[in-house]
Design an enzyme around this catalytic site. Structure first.
Site, PDB file in Angstrom:
ATOM      1  N   ARG A   1      -6.349  75.949 -36.209  1.00 30.44           N
ATOM      2  CA  ARG A   1      -7.009  75.058 -37.383  1.00 30.44           C
ATOM      3  C   ARG A   1      -6.700  73.487 -36.998  1.00 30.44           C
ATOM      4  O   ARG A   1      -7.130  72.919 -38.083  1.00 30.44           O
ATOM      5  CB  ARG A   1      -6.106  75.573 -38.790  1.00 30.44           C
ATOM      6  CG  ARG A   1      -6.316  76.998 -39.074  1.00 30.44           C
ATOM      7  CD  ARG A   1      -5.546  77.651 -39.861  1.00 30.44           C
ATOM      8  NE  ARG A   1      -5.726  77.265 -41.353  1.00 30.44           N
ATOM      9  CZ  ARG A   1      -6.588  77.620 -42.297  1.00 30.44           C
ATOM     10  NH1 ARG A   1      -7.032  78.766 -42.103  1.00 30.44           N
ATOM     11  NH2 ARG A   1      -6.753  77.172 -43.460  1.00 30.44           N
TER      12      ARG A   1
ATOM     13  N   GLU B   1     -25.945  69.489 -31.433  1.00 33.27           N
ATOM     14  CA  GLU B   1     -24.811  70.169 -31.203  1.00 33.27           C
ATOM     15  C   GLU B   1     -24.067  69.911 -30.001  1.00 33.27           C
ATOM     16  O   GLU B   1     -22.810  69.954 -29.681  1.00 33.27           O
ATOM     17  CB  GLU B   1     -25.165  71.758 -31.281  1.00 33.27           C
ATOM     18  CG  GLU B   1     -23.976  72.391 -31.112  1.00 33.27           C
ATOM     19  CD  GLU B   1     -22.826  72.575 -32.065  1.00 33.27           C
ATOM     20  OE1 GLU B   1     -21.821  73.127 -31.778  1.00 33.27           O
ATOM     21  OE2 GLU B   1     -23.104  71.825 -33.106  1.00 33.27           O
TER      22      GLU B   1
ATOM     23  N   LYS C   1     -20.295  68.701 -29.377  1.00 30.67           N
ATOM     24  CA  LYS C   1     -19.325  69.540 -28.720  1.00 30.67           C
ATOM     25  C   LYS C   1     -18.633  68.597 -27.709  1.00 30.67           C
ATOM     26  O   LYS C   1     -17.735  68.582 -27.437  1.00 30.67           O
ATOM     27  CB  LYS C   1     -19.910  70.622 -27.845  1.00 30.67           C
ATOM     28  CG  LYS C   1     -20.326  71.897 -28.657  1.00 30.67           C
ATOM     29  CD  LYS C   1     -18.900  72.458 -29.039  1.00 30.67           C
ATOM     30  CE  LYS C   1     -19.093  73.298 -30.609  1.00 30.67           C
ATOM     31  NZ  LYS C   1     -19.429  72.277 -31.584  1.00 30.67           N
TER      32      LYS C   1
ATOM     33  N   CYS D   1      -2.662  72.491 -42.752  1.00 32.67           N
ATOM     34  CA  CYS D   1      -3.638  73.390 -42.323  1.00 32.67           C
ATOM     35  C   CYS D   1      -3.308  74.738 -42.414  1.00 32.67           C
ATOM     36  O   CYS D   1      -3.890  75.633 -42.712  1.00 32.67           O
ATOM     37  CB  CYS D   1      -4.078  72.878 -40.952  1.00 32.67           C
ATOM     38  SG  CYS D   1      -5.759  72.463 -41.016  1.00 32.67           S
TER      39      CYS D   1
ATOM     40  N   HIS E   1     -37.308  54.137 -30.400  1.00 31.88           N
ATOM     41  CA  HIS E   1     -36.833  53.432 -31.569  1.00 31.88           C
ATOM     42  C   HIS E   1     -35.578  53.057 -31.597  1.00 31.88           C
ATOM     43  O   HIS E   1     -34.794  53.068 -32.658  1.00 31.88           O
ATOM     44  CB  HIS E   1     -37.169  54.376 -32.681  1.00 31.88           C
ATOM     45  CG  HIS E   1     -38.802  54.636 -32.955  1.00 31.88           C
ATOM     46  ND1 HIS E   1     -39.573  53.840 -33.511  1.00 31.88           N
ATOM     47  CD2 HIS E   1     -39.487  55.683 -32.673  1.00 31.88           C
ATOM     48  CE1 HIS E   1     -40.734  54.420 -33.377  1.00 31.88           C
ATOM     49  NE2 HIS E   1     -40.797  55.512 -33.056  1.00 31.88           N
TER      50      HIS E   1
ATOM     51  N   GLU F   1     -16.424  65.944 -29.466  1.00 29.82           N
ATOM     52  CA  GLU F   1     -15.105  66.723 -30.021  1.00 29.82           C
ATOM     53  C   GLU F   1     -13.911  67.187 -29.048  1.00 29.82           C
ATOM     54  O   GLU F   1     -12.998  66.845 -29.292  1.00 29.82           O
ATOM     55  CB  GLU F   1     -15.335  68.258 -30.391  1.00 29.82           C
ATOM     56  CG  GLU F   1     -16.379  68.048 -31.810  1.00 29.82           C
ATOM     57  CD  GLU F   1     -16.417  69.392 -32.415  1.00 29.82           C
ATOM     58  OE1 GLU F   1     -16.611  69.480 -33.683  1.00 29.82           O
ATOM     59  OE2 GLU F   1     -17.105  70.295 -31.565  1.00 29.82           O
TER      60      GLU F   1
ATOM     61  N   ASN G   1      -1.575  73.521 -48.975  1.00 26.78           N
ATOM     62  CA  ASN G   1      -2.967  73.352 -48.412  1.00 26.78           C
ATOM     63  C   ASN G   1      -3.833  72.779 -49.511  1.00 26.78           C
ATOM     64  O   ASN G   1      -3.976  73.395 -50.599  1.00 26.78           O
ATOM     65  CB  ASN G   1      -3.385  74.465 -47.617  1.00 26.78           C
ATOM     66  CG  ASN G   1      -2.770  74.751 -46.301  1.00 26.78           C
ATOM     67  OD1 ASN G   1      -1.971  73.951 -45.947  1.00 26.78           O
ATOM     68  ND2 ASN G   1      -3.261  75.788 -45.798  1.00 26.78           N
ATOM     69  N   GLY G   2      -4.678  71.815 -49.136  1.00 30.94           N
ATOM     70  CA  GLY G   2      -5.624  71.174 -50.292  1.00 30.94           C
ATOM     71  C   GLY G   2      -5.298  69.762 -50.648  1.00 30.94           C
ATOM     72  O   GLY G   2      -4.492  69.195 -49.785  1.00 30.94           O
TER      73      GLY G   2
ATOM     74  N   LYS H   1      -9.858  73.356 -37.789  1.00 26.17           N
ATOM     75  CA  LYS H   1     -10.739  74.334 -38.010  1.00 26.17           C
ATOM     76  C   LYS H   1     -11.488  74.525 -39.183  1.00 26.17           C
ATOM     77  O   LYS H   1     -12.722  74.643 -39.035  1.00 26.17           O
ATOM     78  CB  LYS H   1     -10.127  75.552 -37.146  1.00 26.17           C
ATOM     79  CG  LYS H   1     -10.857  76.667 -37.034  1.00 26.17           C
ATOM     80  CD  LYS H   1     -11.892  76.458 -35.784  1.00 26.17           C
ATOM     81  CE  LYS H   1     -12.808  77.666 -35.678  1.00 26.17           C
ATOM     82  NZ  LYS H   1     -13.714  77.583 -34.529  1.00 26.17           N
TER      83      LYS H   1
ATOM     84  N   TRP I   1      -1.973  69.015 -41.413  1.00 24.22           N
ATOM     85  CA  TRP I   1      -3.074  68.019 -40.823  1.00 24.22           C
ATOM     86  C   TRP I   1      -3.114  66.972 -41.972  1.00 24.22           C
ATOM     87  O   TRP I   1      -3.562  66.901 -43.132  1.00 24.22           O
ATOM     88  CB  TRP I   1      -4.491  68.604 -40.854  1.00 24.22           C
ATOM     89  CG  TRP I   1      -5.340  67.845 -40.131  1.00 24.22           C
ATOM     90  CD1 TRP I   1      -5.523  67.596 -38.869  1.00 24.22           C
ATOM     91  CD2 TRP I   1      -6.770  67.479 -40.773  1.00 24.22           C
ATOM     92  NE1 TRP I   1      -6.668  66.733 -38.582  1.00 24.22           N
ATOM     93  CE2 TRP I   1      -7.311  66.620 -39.782  1.00 24.22           C
ATOM     94  CE3 TRP I   1      -7.161  67.193 -42.225  1.00 24.22           C
ATOM     95  CZ2 TRP I   1      -8.602  66.086 -39.989  1.00 24.22           C
ATOM     96  CZ3 TRP I   1      -8.404  66.574 -42.163  1.00 24.22           C
ATOM     97  CH2 TRP I   1      -9.083  65.968 -41.222  1.00 24.22           C
TER      98      TRP I   1
END
Length: 629
Positions: free
Chosen positions: A27, A484, A488, A2, A507, A491, A98-99, A624, A74
């Site tokens: 991140r 949202e 939050k 990361c 339902h 998370e 990274n990647g 992040k 990460w």
């Protein structure tokens, strides 16, 4: 992923590298390590877990040298352990990356057939071995060995490389993963994000896809990866203050960033709103009058929190500009083979501007001839560069992994986009444009009013701290706000939470409601108000624990939320145990209400996480900037 940091100069690099990595902690990461060019060659040190573990390892075995690279990882390929932590070494070469190397299985098999022994499960170690192989085959220059290795690599990468045979230099390269360079006095820097090096230099060069650079203490030279052609690019002066990335007296970055939202909205609106004519000024979007009239569909692409902002944007585009709109999750778009049309306006929403799945969707849409508009917070990031125009938010650096101010600035930007299109297509009369933009202009002051009362949510959080599951309900543009709010909470507090359209409660989710289930209902006075009140009554009939976000002075909501026989109050205090769990927001135009109703949900999640003692700013398993699939 990361975080990458590199330094070459006349100072001991290890403290500089660790400091840079600490500024990239937002991140997300699970291990960290350094590779330093010492007098004995390249030496590495790695540790699993937080940077404090790396500090402890360095205290036992110090590294001293004038050039080195560092990384926070990460996990993607291989479990979080020391063997899989970066840097990875092959021969005299050390690499951080990274990647994702997409053809790693094929490359690993080829290297093993030539006798290469792997020490990790990562795709990154492959790059180290390819570079080492090129050097053992006679390539003297590290730059050319890296170029030769990357000829075999397919995927996304930002890499930094050091070698014992090339003292006092670092080679970096980039493709579809962020990497910035910094220029100092007798020193050069590399990093995956600007805050990592901002305390040392404000002169930044943004490396582009398909480019590599050689960093020395005397400066840097940039060339193309494919053919080695020189690239000339002037540095950009960054005006961020390092204190913007500090907590500023708040307990956590997330809390600071929640309270920064009024300022962030003001910065995002500044210079773009024409109140006199009820219009939006945003030439940078690249949408001409003719194009605005020709748009047949607005196609939103986003991931995570950005997808919730995009969902609100979809509502606004249809209601204000009267253009059919759709929303797709970026990770689904890239494999679904969707149909993009030449008259589509594809709006790619990404906080970092580097989100891999969203970027892939953008490239597919662009190849089909669609017009691409990026909504992002980071200047010159990959998605804006790939787009035809950009509408930048001005949230400033966001350190907390759970996004807050980036989300609300995205909402403001997308509402401006809807007004912009509506005015040019004739679906939004001037007076209506004035009404919406005047309401948007008042939002920062109303946000400050909401945040000033935010302590009341701490009392609500205390009452529901033992909850294992929570339900969030909303209608219209408050459905994405409910999503949202649930995101939050899960998370950062690790409480299971789900967001639902309130009309969908019957339902399925209604089966979960009992006396142990807190249900958060977003119920301001708008055209969905009465229907949402009915949903609240259904929750109460099943003894669910109601928590409501409503318009100031709403006694009907307070009555529904009150315990039977408890006294009602027209004021919203939360001190008494029999007080209903109600938080009030100021009355506002329906179009801007989501920018206000989301604030108490952010604070509720924050206080529940803080009271539970979780790591608010760096929740487990999250990153992040998601630059991998």
């Amino acid at each position: 992923m990361c975080g990458i940091v590199g330094y070459v100069g006349s100072k001991n690099c290890a403290p500089i590298l660790v400091e840079g990595l600490r500024r990239l902690e937002y991140r997300g990461y699970d291990s960290a390590g350094l590779a330093v060019q010492t007098g004995r060659g390249v030496e590495i040190i790695r540790a699993v877990g937080k940077l404090s573990n790396l500090d402890a390892a360095l205290a036992k075995s110090p590294l001293a040298g004038l050039a080195g690279i560092g990384h926070t990882r990460w996990a993607t390929h291989g479990r979080p352990n020391e063997a899989n932590a970066h840097p990875h070494v092959a021969g005299k070469v050390a690499v951080v990356h990274n990647g994702i190397i997409e053809n790693h299985v094929e490359l690993r098999r080829d290297l093993m057939s030539r006798g290469v022994k792997f020490q990790s499960d990562t795709d990154t170690e492959i790059v180290a071995h390819l570079i080492d192989e090129a050097m053992r085959n006679g390539e003297k220059r590290l730059e050319n060995a890296v170029r030769a290795a990357l000829e075999h690599v397919r995927g996304a990468y930002a890499i930094a490389v050091v070698s014992g045979d090339s003292p006092d230099e670092i080679v970096v390269a980039k493709f579809e993963s962020p990497l910035v360079l910094g220029m100092g006095d007798g020193e050069s820097y590399a990093a995956s994000d600007i805050p990592a090096i901002l305390t040392h230099t404000r002169d930044i060069v943004l490396l582009q896809d398909g480019e590599m650079a050689v960093l020395t203490k005397g400066g840097m030279s940039i060339t193309t990866i494919a053919d080695g052609k020189p690239v000339t690019r002037a540095p950009k002066r960054i005006d961020w203050s390092p204190t913007q990335a500090e907590k500023g007296g708040y307990k956590h970055f997330m809390l600071k960033e929640i309270y920064e939202q009024p300022r962030a909205i003001e910065d995002t609106l500044r210079g773009r709103i024409d109140l006199a004519n009820g219009d939006v000024i945003a030439a940078e979007m690249g949408i001409t009058e003719e194009l605005a009239k020709k748009v047949g569909r607005v196609y939103f692409v986003a991931c995570g929190t950005s997808s919730h902002a995009a969902m609100a944007g979809r509502y606004w585009i249809e209601q204000i500009a009267r253009i059919p709109s759709t929303l797709e999750i970026g990770s689904e778009v890239r494999y679904r083979d969707p149909v993009f049309l030449p008259n589509d306006l594809v709006v790619a929403v990404s906080q970092s501007g580097e989100t891999s799945d969203t970027l892939a969707a953008v490239k597919a849409a662009k190849a089909a001839g669609a017009h691409i508009l990026a909504v992002a917070n980071v200047l010159d990031s990959a998605i804006p560069r790939a787009a035809d125009g950009a509408l930048y938010t001005h949230a400033g650096p966001e350190i907390g992994v759970a996004s807050t101010k980036c989300f609300t600035t995205q909402l403001a930007a997308l509402l401006m986009l809807a007004v912009f299109l509506g005015r040019r297509r004739g679906t939004l009369p001037e007076e209506q444009g004035k009404r919406i933009l005047e309401a948007l202009w008042r939002v920062p002051a109303q946000m400050r009013e909401v945040l000033a009362a935010g302590e009341g949510l701490k009392q609500i959080a205390k009452k529901h701290l033992r909850a294992r599951d929570m339900l969030f309900l909303g209608r219209g543009t408050h459905f994405p706000i409910a999503l949202e709010g649930a995101l939050k909470l899960k998370e950062i507090s690790y409480i299971h939470a789900e967001g639902y359209a309130a009309g969908e409660m019957k339902h399925g989710p209604i089966a979960l409601i009992d006396e142990d289930m807190p249900v958060v209902v977003v119920c301001p006075r708008d055209n969905h108000y009465e229907k949402t009140l009915s949903n609240m009554q259904e929750v109460k009939a099943r003894e669910g624990q109601l928590i409501a976000i409503c318009t100031a002075g709403d006694l009907d909501v307070r009555r529904i939320c009150s315990h039977d026989g408890a006294p009602l109050s027209a004021r919203g205090g939360h001190g008494a145990s029999n007080e209903p769990d109600v938080f009030e927001i100021p009355e506002a135009a329906p179009e801007v209400l989501p920018l206000l109703t989301v604030l108490p949900l952010q604070l509720l999640a924050y206080y529940m996480a803080d009271l539970k003692g979780t790591d608010v700013d760096q929740p487990r398993n999250l990153a992040k900037t998601v630059t991998v699939e």
